[in-house]
Structure formats: structure tokens, C-alpha cells
Enzyme design. Structure first.
Site, PDB file in Angstrom:
ATOM      1  N   ASP A 197       0.903  -1.148   0.000  1.00 18.80           N
ATOM      2  CA  ASP A 197       0.000   0.000   0.000  1.00 18.80           C
ATOM      3  C   ASP A 197       0.944   1.199   0.000  1.00 18.80           C
ATOM      4  OD1 ASP A 197      -1.400   2.282   0.838  1.00 18.80           O
ATOM      5  OD2 ASP A 197      -2.958   1.029   1.714  1.00 18.80           O
ATOM      6  N   HIS A 198       0.974   1.942  -1.085  1.00 17.11           N
ATOM      7  CA  HIS A 198       2.039   2.951  -1.186  1.00 17.11           C
ATOM      8  C   HIS A 198       1.901   4.043  -0.129  1.00 17.11           C
ATOM      9  CE1 HIS A 198      -0.782   5.472  -3.497  1.00 17.11           C
ATOM     10  NE2 HIS A 198       0.018   6.468  -3.215  1.00 17.11           N
ATOM     11  N   HIS A 260      -5.769   2.804   1.604  1.00 18.06           N
ATOM     12  CA  HIS A 260      -5.031   3.962   2.134  1.00 18.06           C
ATOM     13  C   HIS A 260      -5.695   4.551   3.397  1.00 18.06           C
ATOM     14  CE1 HIS A 260      -3.147   3.390  -1.601  1.00 18.06           C
ATOM     15  NE2 HIS A 260      -3.878   4.190  -2.330  1.00 18.06           N
TER      16      HIS A 260
END
Ligand code: BG6
Length: 531
Positions: A197-198, A260
């Protein structure tokens, strides 16, 4: 954050070059590779965090030779690297690039890949360790993993490790997420799977843990006794750009919330883990997701708001409506905005709403977590002009102006009692400067070290989808009738404001430097006699 992968643990020393390995990128001719992965790996090479014994094998359907691939990557890095290129470092890097062309569904590709990896191991000394990065469309995740398994490329023998990295979306609802986990689990051990998950590559998101658990003064007030509510805003200025094809099937809820935004919420709300071992952190995050009150269909209608942007103005320029964007249906019902109120049913947070909102084409790009504290009693100021004391607010700015600010009331100098909101501000850049980064450096390095703390475990993914599934169901059954319902360049639909107004609250204007909404004017504006 320490390693919890048993293979090769002894060689994984944070801050030192990772252990020898090859990285295989499926989808090597695509956007993610040129925009994020290569610049990030190059940055790691520059910071001397890559091992000397390293190689990248690019895999895609494009009929490149290894020389073509090296040339393409050299052109791309010139365009996408965040800082200038140090050519001698790049040459070191380019010599370690290999390429293989083929169809992801074809077993022959994986046979050739096995041969290439053996060659790479001989030429570059990668010692049989391998990181497979699936920079592909999600439909290929189970296919590639199945094929890697069939070709025995994911088998870990002795100290040799094999890890697979995939990037969201991890399914498009609860059932498909469970099915994907099942397909991955059929071939891989959970410890071999790195779900990126960036958002967890962002320093400020990681700092949520440090802020909460490396300081003694915040945790005692971090609960229902002192916190009135929490707001999470993830606002984007950009529209859907050229991603209409994907976005039409996803929408704001799937695209941003179970991943996010739930990372931001779980890190903000979780109990202190017993250590920074990955499983200890993931256990606490998962508990929060499981404690979120399930939304009945009635509560979905009441507590979840969807929106879609119409045309509008941004920075004085006209921008088109979502429905006029490329690859978007002219009568699209896809939400580009979502807001909701969630309740975490545990002892720490019972009765404290968590409001979240995210949208495209909003006034400004800003991501922040706001902890709004309860108001103090007015007793002391009974016979003064102070009619209302604004609550203290802690604002954690995730991006773009990374920092933390705490607002509190101070007496305005003078003979009468007047209060004004002031701020204590911490800006990351003031203390630590800025290190240009793609956000993938830490994540890739952690994969090589075998530290999954900043990645998502299977049960977390499923717990996240379980929270949003009732909303997906209700919204599917009841298509929106008022889209588009907010103009590009605004903070979203009116219903999102009403969601908070009904509970006597309001969204914090994210562009405000600090301090609660009505602080300075109301409490400081009028003069009053001292009693
Ligand atoms: C991605 C979403 O995961 O995150 C995009 O698919 C979104 O739609 C992006 O724009 C936001 O990331 P960031 O880092 O710009 O906040």
C-alpha cells in the site's frame, strides 16, 4: 520494525545493503516500472542500500532484447528520476538489467525465467534469492503466481528466499479478496507475500507510529475521555486523468478507503503493539478493523455519502465533469467522492466518531488526520466575554506540507479577558530537510530485508473489505440519482457537510494553517470586563 521472515534473517540488517538478490518485474514495460519502481531502485542504489550482487529481470509481452530494455530504462530514468542521474552509478545499475519477453499465461515463459535466473545467479552472484514484483493488471496476480509455483520458482530452499510483491487492488470486494488470498495461499506462504500500500511508504504515515508510541504525553489523552472525534481527509486536486477505464470499475470507495484510508485510521486508532514486529503491528491494526461497527443498510443510507464531480474551475481554469473524461461513460454512476462516519467499538474509542472523506477534483491536494479534543468546561470564564472555548486540535499533515500542529487557546494580552487560538507547529522540512523520494524506496528495501511490517496481511485486507462491503451492496442496489453532485474545485457534496452538521460538528477546512474553525474570531473578538 524487524524482520519476521525466517529465511535469511541473519543477513537482513536495516541501514546496510540488503542481502544478494534478483528482482523480477512482471510488467516491466509498463507505467509503474518507469515512473516508480526504476527511480526507486536507482535511489536505493545511490544510497548504497542495494547489494553489490543484484540484478533485475524485466518481463513483459514486448519483444525487447536485453539491450533494448537497458536503453529504454536509461531513457526512462532520465525522464522520471526525481534528481539528476549519476551516470557512473546508473552504468553499474544498467549492467544488472536483463529482459525476457513472453506471455504471462504461457508455461514456456516460466521455464525460460528459471534459466535466466540461473544465469543471473552465476553472473551476478544473487545467491538464489528472488523478489517477484507483479507490476501488472490485477487479473494476472493469480495467474503469474500459479505459474511461478508450477515452475517451482517460489520454492524456498535452505537460506534462499523467494518473495512476491503485489499492489492494490487486492480484489474488488470481500468475496474476490478472499478468493485472491486463497489463490495466493495455494502457492505461497503468507510470509512470502508482500501486499504494497504505497501510503505506508510515506514518511508521515510511518511517523504516526513514532508520534504516538515514542512520546509519553499523547497516549494518555488518546481516547474517548479526551477526544471528541477524529477526521481523516484525503483530498486530491487531480481528476481521473487517463485512468477512466480502471476508475469506472473501482470508484472512490474501492480505490481509497479499504486500503489507504484504513491504514491512516488503524495507525491512528490502534492499541500499542507489544513490539514493532510485523505480526504484532498487524494484529493491532486488524483488531481495529474488526471493531468497526458493521453498517446496516439503514446506517449506510444515513452515514455514507457518495459524490461525483461535475465541471468546475480549478486555479481559474475550466475543468470538465467526470462524465466527460476519457474512457468514462456519459451517464456514469461511479463515485469520485466518498465520506462516512465510522464507529470503533472498543474501550478506547466507544462513542467517538471517525469521519473520513476522500475525493477527486477537490479544492486542494491535502491529506490530513485531525484529532479534535473535547472542549474544556467554561466555569473559569463565567463572567467574562468568553462565550465558547474552541476545542484543541491536533492536525497531522500527511501531505503535501508534512508536519504536525497543535492548536490551543492563549490569553490575548490586554486588560480584558480574551482568548485567541495559537499553534505549535512542527514542519518536517524545518528539522529534517527533504529527501526526494518516490515513496517506494523504503518499501522495496523492506521487501529485500524480509520485513513485512509496512505491508498488508491477508486478514487485514479481508477485514477492510468486510467494513465497506455493506456500502458497496447498498450503493449497487440504489443507484445515485443526483450525480454529478459537486463541482470540480470544491470540497465535495453538501450531504457530506450535513453528515457532520447533524451531529453538531463540521469538517475542518484543511487549508487552514491551524486552530479550530471559529476559534480566533468568536472567543477573541469581543471585549469583556474582568469579574
Ligand atoms: C492510488 C489511487 O492508489 O492512490 C489513485 O488508485 C490516487 O486514484 C492515489 O490518486 C493517491 O496517492 P497519493 O500518493 O497521490 O496520495
Amino acid at each position: 520494525m524487524a524482520s519476521s521472515d525466517s529465511a535469511n534473517v541473519s543477513e537482513a540488517v536495516p541501514g546496510m545493503p540488503a542481502s544478494p538478490c534478483a528482482m523480477v518485474i512482471f510488467g516491466a514495460a509498463g507505467d509503474l516500472t518507469k515512473r516508480k519502481l526504476m527511480p526507486a531502485i536507482y535511489n536505493l542504489a545511490k544510497s548504497r542500500l542495494l547489494p553489490e550482487q543484484f540484478a533485475i529481470v524485466g518481463v513483459s509481452i514486448e519483444p525487447f532484447s536485453t539491450d533494448d530494455f537497458r536503453k529504454k530504462m536509461t531513457d526512462d530514468i532520465r525522464e522520471f528520476s526525481i534528481e539528476g542521474i549519476d551516470m557512473s552509478r546508473w552504468d553499474w545499475f544498467a549492467q544488472r538489467l536483463y529482459y525476457l519477453s513472453g506471455d504471462f499465461q504461457d508455461p514456456v515463459l516460466y521455464k525460460k525465467l528459471g534459466e535466466t535466473l540461473a544465469q543471473v545467479e552465476k553472473e551476478q552472484g544473487t545467491q538464489g534469492n528472488c523478489l517477484f514484483y507483479l507490476a501488472t493488471s490485477p487479473v494476472f496476480f493469480p495467474i503469474v503466481v500459479e505459474q511461478l509455483g508450477a515452475a517451482k520458482l517460489t520454492r524456498q530452499e535452505g537460506p534462499k528466499w523467494k518473495r512476491v510483491v503485489i499492489e492494490k487492488p487486492f480484489g474488488h470486494d470481500l468475496a474476490s479478496a478472499v478468493a485472491l488470498n486463497h489463490a495466493l495461499g495455494h502457492v505461497l506462504e503468507e510470509k512470502q507475500i508482500y501486499r504494497i500500500d504505497h501510503y505506508l511508504g510515506k514518511e508521515t504515515v510511518q511517523n504516526l507510529l513514532a508520534f504516538r508510541f515514542a512520546n509519553g504525553i499523547f497516549e494518555p489523552v488518546w481516547n474517548r475521555r479526551y477526544v471528541d472525534h477524529v477526521q481523516v481527509t484525503v483530498a486530491e486536486e487531480l481528476g481521473v486523468e487517463l485512468r477512466g477505464g480502471y476508475y469506472e470499475t473501482a470508484g472512490a470507495l474501492r480505490d481509497m478507503v479499504p486500503n489507504h484510508i484504513f491504514q491512516l485510521i488503524t495507525l491512528s486508532a490502534m492499541e500499542p503493539p507489544i513490539s514493532f514486529e510485523a505480526d504484532a503491528v498487524h494484529d493491532e491494526q486488524t483488531k481495529i478493523l474488526r471493531a468497526i461497527q458493521p453498517l446496516s443498510p439503514e446506517r449506510v443510507l444515513d452515514q455514507a455519502v457518495r459524490g461525483q464531480y461535475g465541471e468546475g474551475a480549478m486555479d481559474g481554469k475550466h475543468v470538465p465533469a467526470y462524465r466527460s473524461e476519457p474512457h468514462v461513460a456519459p451517464d456514469s454512476q461511479t463515485p469520485t467522492y466518498v465520506a462516512m462516519a465510522l464507529h470503533i467499538d472498543n474501550w478506547r474509542w466507544a462513542g467517538v466518531p471517525f469521519y473520513l472523506r476522500t475525493g477527486k477534483r477537490m479544492t486542494e491536494r491535502i491529506t490530513q488526520v485531525v484529532i479534535r479534543f473535547r472542549r474544556p468546561p467554561l466555569v473559569l470564564f463565567r463572567n467574562t466575554s468568553v462565550e465558547q472555548i474552541p476545542p484543541n486540535e491536533l492536525v497531522i499533515n500527511i501531505q503535501p506540507n508534512e508536519g504536525i500542529s497543535l492548536s490551543f487557546e492563549a490569553k490575548i494580552p490586554g486588560p480584558v479577558v480574551r482568548l485567541g487560538a495559537v499553534n505549535m507547529d512542527f514542519q518536517y522540512s524545518d528539522y529534517f530537510g527533504t529527501t526526494p523520494s518516490t515513496g517506494y524506496e523504503t518499501l522495496l528495501y523492506d521487501c529485500m530485508l524480509g520485513d513485512p511490517t509496512l505491508f498488508q496481511r491477508a486478514d487485514m485486507v479481508e477485514a477492510g473489505w468486510a467494513v465497506v462491503q455493506p456500502i458497496l451492496d447498498v450503493w449497487k442496489a440504489l443507484p445515485p440519482r443526483d450525480f454529478p453532485n459537486y463541482s470540480a474545485g470544491t470540497w465535495g457534496p453538501q450531504q457530506a457537510d450535513e453528515l457532520l452538521h447533524r451531529e453538531g460538528r463540521e469538517w475542518r477546512d484543511p487549508t487552514r494553517a491551524g486552530g479550530p474553525h471559529h476559534a480566533t474570531g468568536e472567543s477573541a473578538g469581543r471585549s469583556g470586563e474582568r469579574a
